[in-house]
Design an enzyme around this catalytic site. Structure first.
Site, PDB file in Angstrom:
ATOM      1  N   GLU A   1     -85.663  31.644 -20.684  1.00 21.85           N
ATOM      2  CA  GLU A   1     -85.475  31.067 -19.344  1.00 21.85           C
ATOM      3  C   GLU A   1     -86.604  31.485 -18.405  1.00 21.85           C
ATOM      4  O   GLU A   1     -87.044  30.708 -17.567  1.00 21.85           O
ATOM      5  CB  GLU A   1     -84.120  31.479 -18.759  1.00 21.85           C
TER       6      GLU A   1
ATOM      7  N   THR B   1     -89.695  21.900 -21.132  1.00 23.12           N
ATOM      8  CA  THR B   1     -88.252  21.620 -21.210  1.00 23.12           C
ATOM      9  C   THR B   1     -87.535  21.874 -19.881  1.00 23.12           C
ATOM     10  O   THR B   1     -86.352  21.595 -19.752  1.00 23.12           O
ATOM     11  CB  THR B   1     -87.600  22.394 -22.372  1.00 23.12           C
TER      12      THR B   1
ATOM     13  N   ARG C   1     -88.901  28.487 -16.926  1.00 23.44           N
ATOM     14  CA  ARG C   1     -88.738  28.235 -15.486  1.00 23.44           C
ATOM     15  C   ARG C   1     -89.839  28.888 -14.668  1.00 23.44           C
ATOM     16  O   ARG C   1     -90.463  28.228 -13.830  1.00 23.44           O
ATOM     17  CB  ARG C   1     -87.369  28.737 -15.015  1.00 23.44           C
TER      18      ARG C   1
ATOM     19  N   ASP D   1     -81.370  22.411 -29.167  1.00 23.27           N
ATOM     20  CA  ASP D   1     -82.056  21.276 -28.535  1.00 23.27           C
ATOM     21  C   ASP D   1     -83.582  21.337 -28.468  1.00 23.27           C
ATOM     22  O   ASP D   1     -84.296  20.547 -29.101  1.00 23.27           O
ATOM     23  CB  ASP D   1     -81.475  21.032 -27.130  1.00 23.27           C
TER      24      ASP D   1
ATOM     25  N   GLU E   1     -80.551  16.066 -18.380  1.00 22.15           N
ATOM     26  CA  GLU E   1     -81.021  15.439 -19.624  1.00 22.15           C
ATOM     27  C   GLU E   1     -80.908  13.921 -19.641  1.00 22.15           C
ATOM     28  O   GLU E   1     -81.791  13.228 -20.178  1.00 22.15           O
ATOM     29  CB  GLU E   1     -80.285  16.034 -20.847  1.00 22.15           C
TER      30      GLU E   1
HETATM   31  C1  DMJ Z   1     -82.774  23.542 -18.480  1.00 22.18           C
HETATM   32  O1  DMJ Z   1     -82.958  24.844 -18.104  1.00 22.18           O
HETATM   33  C2  DMJ Z   1     -83.700  23.153 -19.596  1.00 22.18           C
HETATM   34  O2  DMJ Z   1     -83.809  21.768 -19.633  1.00 22.18           O
HETATM   35  C3  DMJ Z   1     -83.260  23.672 -20.931  1.00 22.18           C
HETATM   36  O3  DMJ Z   1     -84.065  23.228 -21.993  1.00 22.18           O
HETATM   37  C4  DMJ Z   1     -81.843  23.245 -21.208  1.00 22.18           C
HETATM   38  N1  DMJ Z   1     -80.942  23.495 -20.137  1.00 22.18           N
HETATM   39  C5  DMJ Z   1     -81.333  23.326 -18.769  1.00 22.18           C
HETATM   40  C6  DMJ Z   1     -80.834  22.114 -18.057  1.00 22.18           C
HETATM   41  O4  DMJ Z   1     -79.689  21.562 -18.515  1.00 22.18           O
END
Ligand code: DMJ
Length: 693
Positions: free
Chosen positions: A230, A662, A234, A373, A566
């Protein structure tokens, strides 16, 4: 036989646990490697010298590195004019900020106050109650720029609400009007994650404010354990994207200040995160102590890391390697890919846990939802990021997508919605008819993989276009419909965290529909099918309810909505790639549902109300707004950004030049040079042949 939809393929009509998993536990886990005890020589050799005693972490001298391109290229006189202009602009913007309390990119107009803006938005949200029934694509002459502006207003109200009561804090709770930090002093969670959205929306003085906070208050030398993944996607992704946007698109929210601020912060953070890769196998630990740059195994799952988390850090570190010339970043993250691939999983489908000590998988649970994912997402995106110079990742993506089609794609009983199920006990055991909302990144990513991000009409002219890509586009369109259906089926028009689907017994699999296609690819020509109009609904004979309503089952514990991105993310890719406005219409319906049901409004003294933020929901079937009092950082970083881009022109922050990480942070595509090449090859999948007698 042509490739076509399964029987009774519907069109959809409109109808009037882990939100904290990023945070490492505060209790210290077993320390492997530990403070200053780096075990893997390559990655951590510099850390051994850097992290000794209480010495502050020195900033990397990235400017001296061979591939670092200086960004100030103009002649001196031009530079001084720019500098002078920048200083003037800075004072003007600052003056405006302090005088008006808020900014607007148009400095000549008086900016509304937070309450005024929140009030206007609230009035508009209220008016949505009387909106005429959705006409779908039948609507003509839509002013998409005006709709985009509504998204921008929503973002501004979200940001200002946060800025008013929780500035600098990592979490924002709009109902109680509080916030809190994940670590002392804060990680910049909200500010850094939203920074590039501020830039994309051209919110100049807010960028200046965020930038000042980053410069003056953001410190990563904290004695805290944080989630490796994370923090990478982020914070590192946010800083790198801010660097990329501010240097590549200088007209977006131009502000004054040191050009190198974001990359210096990013490099400092990356050095600290590198300690997470200091395991025996090179698979990163789930957490890392930022002060010590020491990795920490997960406290549960016998110390295994989530596969998606361990394998979705490459875009960030590779871009940083390209900027700085530091090959260590590159090697650390590509090693992860090699270790995963060495496991030789059948059909490219990986279990959702992996051990850092030996790189083996834990259990057999296979899914495209949580913990699985972004492994798949980063396969194709790594290939695109390095301008298709690393075919190994395309090969892995193709193999995995074929595996998904073979083992996971199924169809619902009545409406024949396309579903990507799970295999909780491995590929030989039954399919679970369950899809996390997280899986809805997949339609967009499949379309991105099939076309490389260029418009479909153009991609189809390529000599490399084949039936395979046609099939992938059809799969992407069908999955997109399923994700949209999970919004349509609820009372708020917002999807639950998890949906279950009713299937035939045994499930009707892709192979049953297309026996000559799927895993073998087949050699048939695909049928070109457009999405049916949204307003044509397939109702079972004599029934009032659309067929998909019978097919979707939402369990009590999965009814929450965390404002996840998503589905709109995939709508964005589908619209960019196909040009089909249907996806924008669906997005607009979703956007309206978000603002109607997640807005947090506060009463004014005159009896009117204004919005102060947006929150996660507890129950997507309760329109009386049972809320959770939390505005996730990805609401501003991802969800609103994708809505904004969906309603923008198709070439704005182009898919051909950027690759989104992501967490929706755009990073540039580049051609790697020097040491930055693929340093590994796949092991043979063939059984070892017996030597000749
Ligand atoms: C985000 O932090 C990112 O997209 C991650 O890959 C999956 N979950 C969250 C949003 O749902």
């Amino acid at each position: 036989m042509s490739f076509k939809h399964p029987p009774i393929n519907p069109s959809l009509s409109p109808r009037p646990l882990d939100n904290n998993y990023w945070r490492a536990s505060q209790s210290p886990g077993p320390r492997l490697g530990g403070y200053g005890l780096s075990q893997s020589a390559g990655v951590s050799s510099n850390l051994n010298t850097v992290f000794s005693g209480d010495r502050a972490l020195p900033m990397y001298t990235y400017k001296d590195k061979p591939y670092f391109a200086p960004r100030r290229t103009g002649p001196r006189s031009r530079q001084s004019k720019i500098l002078y202009g920048g200083i003037c602009l800075f004072f003007l913007v600052s003056l405006w900020y302090y005088v008006s309390g808020r900014d607007s990119p148009e400095l000549s107009t008086k900016a509304p106050t937070d309450a005024q803006r929140g009030h206007e938005l609230w009035t508009w949200v209220q008016s949505l109650e009387n909106e005429p029934k959705y006409e779908g694509v039948a609507q003509k002459n839509i002013d998409w720029a005006a709709r985009r502006e509504k998204v921008r207003d929503t973002f501004i109200v979200s940001w200002d609400g946060y800025e008013d009561v929780a500035w600098g804090l990592d979490e924002y709770k709009p109902i109680s009007k509080t916030g809190k930090n994940m670590v002392e002093g804060g990680m910049g969670w909200m500010i850094v994650d939203a920074l590039d959205t501020l830039m994309i929306m051209n919110l100049t003085s807010r960028v200046q404010h965020a930038r000042s906070w980053i410069q003056n208050s953001l410190r990563y030398d904290q004695n805290h354990d944080v989630s490796t993944f994370e923090t990478t996607i982020r914070m590192l992704g946010g800083l790198l994207s801010a660097h990329h946007l501010s240097t590549t698109y200088p007209n977006l929210a131009p502000v004054s200040g040191d050009d190198d601020l974001y990359i210096e912060k990013a490099t400092d953070l990356a050095e600290r995160l590198l300690g997470a890769f200091d395991s025996k196998s090179g698979i990163p630990y789930a957490s890392v102590n930022l002060k010590k740059s020491a990795g920490l195994p997960a406290h549960s799952d016998n110390g295994a890391s989530s596969t998606a988390e361990a394998t979705s850090v490459q875009l960030e570190f590779k871009y940083l390697a390209n900027l700085t010339g530091e090959a260590e970043y590159w090697r650390a993250v590509e090693k992860v890919m090699e270790v995963v691939d060495d496991q030789k999983v059948p059909d490219g489908l990986v279990p959702i846990y992996i051990y850092p000590n030996d790189g083996s998988f834990r259990g057999q649970n296979i899914r495209l939802g949580s913990r699985g994912d972004s492994y798949y997402e980063y396969l194709i995106k790594q290939y695109l990021q390095t301008s298709q110079q690393e075919p190994v990742y395309k090969e892995m993506w193709d193999e995995a997508l074929m595996g998904i089609r073979k083992h996971l794609v199924t169809y619902t009983k009545r409406a024949r919605l396309t579903v990507v199920g799970e295999r909780p006990s491995g590929l030989e055991n039954p399919l679970a008819p369950k899809m996390d909302h997280l899986v809805c990144f997949l339609p967009g990513t499949i379309a991105l993989g099939a076309t490389g991000g260029i418009p479909l009409s153009q991609a189809k002219k390529s000599p490399n276009w084949s039936q395979r890509q046609d099939e992938e586009m059809l799969l992407a369109k069908e999955l997109m419909k399923t994700c949209w259906a999970t919004y349509l089926v609820t009372k708020t028009g917002l999807a639950p965290e998890i949906s279950y689907f009713r299937l035939d017994q045994p499930p009707f699999m892709m192979h049953d529909v297309y026996p000559e296609s799927t895993a073998a690819t087949g050699n048939r020509k695909s049928e070109q099918q457009d999405l049916p109009s949204v307003s044509e609904t397939l109702y079972p004979p004599g029934d009032e309810r659309p067929a998909y309503e019978y097919d979707i089952d939402i369990h009590a514990q999965d009814k929450h909505n965390l404002q996840r991105p998503e589905t709109v993310e995939s709508l964005f890719y589908m619209y960019r790639i196909t040009g089909d406005e249907t996806y924008r219409h669906w997005g607009w319906e979703m956007f309206k549902s978000f603002v109607r049901h997640t807005a947090v409004a506060e009463k004014d003294t005159d009896g009117s109300s204004h919005i102060v933020g947006f929150t996660s929901l507890s129950n997507i079937n309760d329109v009386s707004a049972v809320t959770r009092d939390n505005m996730e950082s990805f609401w501003m970083a991802e969800t609103l950004k994708y809505f904004y881009l969906l309603f923008s022109d198709r070439d704005f922050i182009s898919l051909e030049e950027n690759v989104f990480n992501t967490e929706a942070h755009p990073l540039p595509r580049f051609r790697p040079v020097g040491d930055l090449t693929t340093g590994w090859t796949r092991k043979s999948r063939q059984p070892e042949s017996t030597p000749p007698q």
